[in-house]
Motif scaffolding. Sequence first.
Motif, PDB file in Angstrom:
ATOM      1  N   GLU A   1       0.814  -1.210   0.000  1.00  0.00           N
ATOM      2  CA  GLU A   1       0.000   0.000   0.000  1.00  0.00           C
ATOM      3  C   GLU A   1       0.850   1.263   0.000  1.00  0.00           C
ATOM      4  O   GLU A   1       0.398   2.322  -0.428  1.00  0.00           O
ATOM      5  CB  GLU A   1      -0.933  -0.008   1.212  1.00  0.00           C
ATOM      6  CG  GLU A   1      -1.995  -1.107   1.164  1.00  0.00           C
ATOM      7  CD  GLU A   1      -2.919  -1.066   2.362  1.00  0.00           C
ATOM      8  OE1 GLU A   1      -2.699  -0.199   3.239  1.00  0.00           O
ATOM      9  OE2 GLU A   1      -3.845  -1.884   2.425  1.00  0.00           O
ATOM     10  N   GLU A   2       2.092   1.151   0.477  1.00  0.00           N
ATOM     11  CA  GLU A   2       2.967   2.325   0.515  1.00  0.00           C
ATOM     12  C   GLU A   2       3.476   2.728  -0.866  1.00  0.00           C
ATOM     13  O   GLU A   2       3.955   3.841  -1.064  1.00  0.00           O
ATOM     14  CB  GLU A   2       4.161   2.050   1.442  1.00  0.00           C
ATOM     15  CG  GLU A   2       5.292   1.239   0.822  1.00  0.00           C
ATOM     16  CD  GLU A   2       4.951  -0.212   0.519  1.00  0.00           C
ATOM     17  OE1 GLU A   2       5.611  -0.809  -0.339  1.00  0.00           O
ATOM     18  OE2 GLU A   2       4.014  -0.742   1.165  1.00  0.00           O
ATOM     19  N   LYS A   3       3.357   1.805  -1.851  1.00  0.00           N
ATOM     20  CA  LYS A   3       3.744   2.074  -3.240  1.00  0.00           C
ATOM     21  C   LYS A   3       5.196   2.553  -3.342  1.00  0.00           C
ATOM     22  O   LYS A   3       5.520   3.478  -4.091  1.00  0.00           O
ATOM     23  CB  LYS A   3       2.814   3.120  -3.870  1.00  0.00           C
ATOM     24  CG  LYS A   3       1.355   2.720  -3.896  1.00  0.00           C
ATOM     25  CD  LYS A   3       1.121   1.538  -4.809  1.00  0.00           C
ATOM     26  CE  LYS A   3      -0.355   1.163  -4.893  1.00  0.00           C
ATOM     27  NZ  LYS A   3      -0.583  -0.049  -5.723  1.00  0.00           N
ATOM     28  N   ARG A   4       6.090   1.892  -2.621  1.00  0.00           N
ATOM     29  CA  ARG A   4       7.472   2.355  -2.599  1.00  0.00           C
ATOM     30  C   ARG A   4       8.155   2.234  -3.960  1.00  0.00           C
ATOM     31  O   ARG A   4       8.961   3.089  -4.329  1.00  0.00           O
ATOM     32  CB  ARG A   4       8.270   1.596  -1.540  1.00  0.00           C
ATOM     33  CG  ARG A   4       8.431   0.099  -1.805  1.00  0.00           C
ATOM     34  CD  ARG A   4       9.051  -0.609  -0.608  1.00  0.00           C
ATOM     35  NE  ARG A   4       9.342  -2.017  -0.878  1.00  0.00           N
ATOM     36  CZ  ARG A   4       8.446  -2.984  -0.837  1.00  0.00           C
ATOM     37  NH1 ARG A   4       7.182  -2.705  -0.530  1.00  0.00           N
ATOM     38  NH2 ARG A   4       8.788  -4.237  -1.086  1.00  0.00           N
ATOM     39  N   ASN A   5       7.849   1.179  -4.715  1.00  0.00           N
ATOM     40  CA  ASN A   5       8.487   1.020  -6.027  1.00  0.00           C
ATOM     41  C   ASN A   5       7.899   1.969  -7.057  1.00  0.00           C
ATOM     42  O   ASN A   5       8.614   2.498  -7.912  1.00  0.00           O
ATOM     43  CB  ASN A   5       8.358  -0.432  -6.502  1.00  0.00           C
ATOM     44  CG  ASN A   5       9.224  -1.376  -5.703  1.00  0.00           C
ATOM     45  OD1 ASN A   5      10.277  -0.995  -5.203  1.00  0.00           O
ATOM     46  ND2 ASN A   5       8.774  -2.614  -5.544  1.00  0.00           N
ATOM     47  N   LEU A   6       6.594   2.185  -6.996  1.00  0.00           N
ATOM     48  CA  LEU A   6       5.974   3.164  -7.882  1.00  0.00           C
ATOM     49  C   LEU A   6       6.557   4.551  -7.619  1.00  0.00           C
ATOM     50  O   LEU A   6       6.898   5.289  -8.561  1.00  0.00           O
ATOM     51  CB  LEU A   6       4.462   3.174  -7.676  1.00  0.00           C
ATOM     52  CG  LEU A   6       3.630   4.069  -8.597  1.00  0.00           C
ATOM     53  CD1 LEU A   6       2.235   3.476  -8.774  1.00  0.00           C
ATOM     54  CD2 LEU A   6       3.499   5.492  -8.059  1.00  0.00           C
ATOM     55  N   ARG A   7       6.703   4.911  -6.352  1.00  0.00           N
ATOM     56  CA  ARG A   7       7.241   6.219  -5.997  1.00  0.00           C
ATOM     57  C   ARG A   7       8.708   6.338  -6.399  1.00  0.00           C
ATOM     58  O   ARG A   7       9.156   7.389  -6.866  1.00  0.00           O
ATOM     59  CB  ARG A   7       7.090   6.443  -4.491  1.00  0.00           C
ATOM     60  CG  ARG A   7       5.636   6.583  -4.017  1.00  0.00           C
ATOM     61  CD  ARG A   7       5.550   6.479  -2.507  1.00  0.00           C
ATOM     62  NE  ARG A   7       4.188   6.667  -2.029  1.00  0.00           N
ATOM     63  CZ  ARG A   7       3.694   7.834  -1.612  1.00  0.00           C
ATOM     64  NH1 ARG A   7       4.452   8.915  -1.631  1.00  0.00           N
ATOM     65  NH2 ARG A   7       2.459   7.922  -1.174  1.00  0.00           N
ATOM     66  N   ARG A   8       9.453   5.249  -6.234  1.00  0.00           N
ATOM     67  CA  ARG A   8      10.874   5.287  -6.602  1.00  0.00           C
ATOM     68  C   ARG A   8      11.026   5.399  -8.114  1.00  0.00           C
ATOM     69  O   ARG A   8      11.880   6.142  -8.594  1.00  0.00           O
ATOM     70  CB  ARG A   8      11.580   4.026  -6.081  1.00  0.00           C
ATOM     71  CG  ARG A   8      13.097   4.077  -6.207  1.00  0.00           C
ATOM     72  CD  ARG A   8      13.746   2.824  -5.647  1.00  0.00           C
ATOM     73  NE  ARG A   8      15.182   2.959  -5.514  1.00  0.00           N
ATOM     74  CZ  ARG A   8      15.994   2.010  -5.061  1.00  0.00           C
ATOM     75  NH1 ARG A   8      15.478   0.838  -4.681  1.00  0.00           N
ATOM     76  NH2 ARG A   8      17.305   2.211  -4.977  1.00  0.00           N
ATOM     77  N   ASN A   9      10.211   4.660  -8.862  1.00  0.00           N
ATOM     78  CA  ASN A   9      10.251   4.773 -10.314  1.00  0.00           C
ATOM     79  C   ASN A   9       9.988   6.214 -10.753  1.00  0.00           C
ATOM     80  O   ASN A   9      10.688   6.761 -11.616  1.00  0.00           O
ATOM     81  CB  ASN A   9       9.235   3.825 -10.949  1.00  0.00           C
ATOM     82  CG  ASN A   9       9.162   3.944 -12.461  1.00  0.00           C
ATOM     83  OD1 ASN A   9       8.442   4.788 -12.996  1.00  0.00           O
ATOM     84  ND2 ASN A   9       9.908   3.112 -13.156  1.00  0.00           N
ATOM     85  N   HIS A  10       8.990   6.836 -10.147  1.00  0.00           N
ATOM     86  CA  HIS A  10       8.664   8.232 -10.464  1.00  0.00           C
ATOM     87  C   HIS A  10       9.871   9.142 -10.233  1.00  0.00           C
ATOM     88  O   HIS A  10      10.234   9.951 -11.094  1.00  0.00           O
ATOM     89  CB  HIS A  10       7.489   8.696  -9.612  1.00  0.00           C
ATOM     90  CG  HIS A  10       7.130  10.141  -9.785  1.00  0.00           C
ATOM     91  ND1 HIS A  10       7.840  11.158  -9.171  1.00  0.00           N
ATOM     92  CD2 HIS A  10       6.155  10.742 -10.511  1.00  0.00           C
ATOM     93  CE1 HIS A  10       7.325  12.326  -9.519  1.00  0.00           C
ATOM     94  NE2 HIS A  10       6.295  12.103 -10.312  1.00  0.00           N
ATOM     95  N   ASP A  11      10.521   8.983  -9.085  1.00  0.00           N
ATOM     96  CA  ASP A  11      11.624   9.880  -8.757  1.00  0.00           C
ATOM     97  C   ASP A  11      12.895   9.534  -9.522  1.00  0.00           C
ATOM     98  O   ASP A  11      13.723  10.422  -9.790  1.00  0.00           O
ATOM     99  CB  ASP A  11      11.871   9.870  -7.253  1.00  0.00           C
ATOM    100  CG  ASP A  11      10.836  10.697  -6.493  1.00  0.00           C
ATOM    101  OD1 ASP A  11      10.003  11.356  -7.147  1.00  0.00           O
ATOM    102  OD2 ASP A  11      10.846  10.677  -5.242  1.00  0.00           O
TER     103      ASP A  11
END
Length: 359
Positions: free
Chosen positions: A196-206
């Motif tokens: 739920e924290e979406k850490r990989n989605l957020r890392r991909n974005h950054d």
Amino acid sequence: MSHSTAGQILAQTASPVTERFKKIAAIIQHVRPDILLLCEFDHHGDGGDDGALDNFCRHYLAVAQQSNLDEQTLPIDYPYRYLPPSNTGLLSEVDFNGDNQCTLPEDGYGFGDHHGHYGFVILSRYPIDESQLRSWQHFLWRDMPGNQMPAAYYSAEAQKVFRLSSKNHISLPVVVGDRTLQLLCCHPTPPVFDGEEKRNLRRNHDELRLLVDIIDNADYLYDDKGVQTGLASTDSFIVMGDLNADPVDGDGSKSAIKQLLHHARVNRSVSCGKKTPKSVGGRFARIWQPRNGRASEWTHLSGLRLDYVLPSHDLRVLKSGVFWPDRKDPMRPLVVDEKGRERAQAGSDHRMVWVDIRI
């Protein structure tokens, strides 16, 4: 060309018998790129060749490949090669996932079962100037202003050491005649396999945003030598990589990849115009989930545009394409298995993207 056990790719390339590697080599020989980025190629995590890339060049690329084709593809030589260090499989001394132990792959600076797992390599027929290389492997995620790091997921101790680049972000100069091209290469983490924290989605974005900020020479940047640096406004560059982001479909954030594709310094005709790389074969791919993007622009078996070659706006683009032969193409055997199925095990789940430029 990755394996969960360190040294397996070195062993598999030691002799010219692996059919999957023969197909990859035949595709390279057919397209004949002067400069080539290969993602997910295991090698020393600290950079440099453990022998696997030399084996692949010697036993596969330097040998004419038949690969069930009517005609052989011709050998190709890449005298210049660079294998960057990688964060994949580099174990941290800090517990990242909160299970009170430091183990791979979850507690690596980048996901991997061993250091150098899923690394990338560059091959070139033109000289590489490693003395002017810049990299952002050690740049901390928390040091990007307005970053999307899920602070509630990572401990304060983890946030102090967590690196943004899941493999590496590099700017590698290649000398073509009297011109120098900056190869801006990376392979961001896929925006899936998280909670739920979406850490990989957020890392991909950054990680994608880091690409944009390197192009913009953002003032917060520091490279691995501690120098505040990005690209100069006069640099000619080519973004290359499996960026794990589709501007229309998929699980990732669309804003970061769109910012890159529509950047004023990126060649618009290639990023989203008439010369966007296309194939015929992608239109006949059997995709199991609905997609809104153009099938001709897909580069992955899941029906996504994930792989990019994006020249800067000052480079003259002649043509482009995605190597994805259709069912009647004599090159079709290079992307299917013995039963004619398009499967990752046949060669790769990705398709080669190419762009011709004139210097």
